[in-house]
Design an enzyme around this catalytic site. Structure first.
Site, PDB file in Angstrom:
ATOM      1  N   SER A 137       0.896   1.061   7.769  1.00 50.70           N
ATOM      2  CA  SER A 137       1.752   0.356   6.836  1.00 50.70           C
ATOM      3  C   SER A 137       1.809   0.966   5.455  1.00 50.70           C
ATOM      4  O   SER A 137       0.985   1.214   5.676  1.00 50.70           O
ATOM      5  CB  SER A 137       1.373  -1.345   7.071  1.00 50.70           C
ATOM      6  OG  SER A 137       2.214  -2.390   5.549  1.00 50.70           O
ATOM      7  N   TYR A 150      -3.684  -8.724   6.103  1.00 49.67           N
ATOM      8  CA  TYR A 150      -2.908  -7.504   6.640  1.00 49.67           C
ATOM      9  C   TYR A 150      -3.384  -6.044   6.554  1.00 49.67           C
ATOM     10  O   TYR A 150      -3.481  -5.429   7.194  1.00 49.67           O
ATOM     11  CB  TYR A 150      -1.260  -7.756   6.429  1.00 49.67           C
ATOM     12  CG  TYR A 150      -0.586  -6.937   6.857  1.00 49.67           C
ATOM     13  CD1 TYR A 150      -0.331  -6.876   8.657  1.00 49.67           C
ATOM     14  CD2 TYR A 150       0.010  -6.417   6.126  1.00 49.67           C
ATOM     15  CE1 TYR A 150       1.036  -6.319   8.944  1.00 49.67           C
ATOM     16  CE2 TYR A 150       1.058  -4.676   6.737  1.00 49.67           C
ATOM     17  CZ  TYR A 150       1.539  -5.329   8.041  1.00 49.67           C
ATOM     18  OH  TYR A 150       1.896  -4.549   9.026  1.00 49.67           O
TER      19      TYR A 150
END
Length: 244
Positions: A137, A150
């Protein structure tokens, strides 16, 4: 080609699988939802996949990873591409106040991915070819206030991939780090969408193209490379005040 997709029922993974099926490739799918996995396998066969195998697995069960990879290798008779797609988007505030929850999310988004990479590296080295591709990501590029648990997990995986790429290079195995930005999917259903958002289908096209071209680090869509370069350039004295 012989394609293994892990986390196959996620929106991006499903869009990728459809592209490979349309090319009449062979697929082996791993995911935790048995019914959705069965339905996807049926769809991919109808789309033209040469054959489709499947395995139901909770990917946080690290001790089952080697057996799962062995089953995929046996079914496909080798692996040309292994794509790891699974993950979850945690509640940042909850993770900040609950270590057990933070550890769980880091396992799902980070440690379980590394466990799978360890399990995949040996058979790919033994066959002397193949591509390992992982969806990480843009969140891993810098620890931002809204999602740094995250982001930390994704950063860990990206750093691991950098080292793994060098480790496997001389053994004929290629490694691709795919860093999507904002993607409109069930995982992000609670967020308001804007002009920077893309679709799983668009990202899937970037992924398949990057694997075919043996790219290294890919931002999907490509404008996220510029955005994240700008974010990384912000001095800490200013960055800590921003709610990016």
């Amino acid at each position: 080609m012989k394609i293994l997709i892990i986390g196959a029922t996620s929106a991006i993974a499903t869009a990728v699988a459809r592209r490979y099926a349309a090319r009449k490739d062979s697929l082996f799918l791993i995911a935790r939802d048995r019914q959705r996995l069965y339905e996807l396998a049926y769809e991919l066969s109808a789309l033209g996949a040469d054959r489709v195998g499947q395995l139901t697995l909770d990917l946080t069960q690290h001790d089952r990873h080697r057996d799962a990879i062995a089953e995929a290798m046996e079914y496909l008779e080798g692996i040309d591409v292994a794509l790891i797609c699974h993950g979850s988007l945690p509640d940042q505030a909850a993770c900040e106040s609950d270590f057990d929850l933070a550890a769980k999310e880091i396992d799902v988004n980070g440690l379980s991915v590394i466990s799978l990479l360890v399990a995949l590296a040996e058979p790919l080295k033994a066959q002397g070819r193949g591509t390992l591709a992982v969806i990480t990501s843009v969140a891993g590029d810098r620890g931002r206030r809204p999602n740094f648990v995250y982001g930390a997990a994704k950063a860990m995986v990206s750093a691991y991939l950098q080292g793994l790429r060098g480790s496997l290079h001389e053994r004929g195995v290629h490694v691709v780090d795919i860093r999507p930005g904002l993607v409109d999917s069930p995982m992000t259903a609670q967020f308001e969408k804007g002009p920077l958002w893309s679709t799983p289908e668009l990202v899937a096209g970037k992924i398949v193209g990057a694997i075919d071209k043996k790219r290294h680090t890919v931002y999907a869509p490509s404008y996220w490379r510029i955005i994240m370069a700008t974010v990384r350039s912000i001095p800490d004295i200013l960055f800590k005040r921003l709610k990016l």
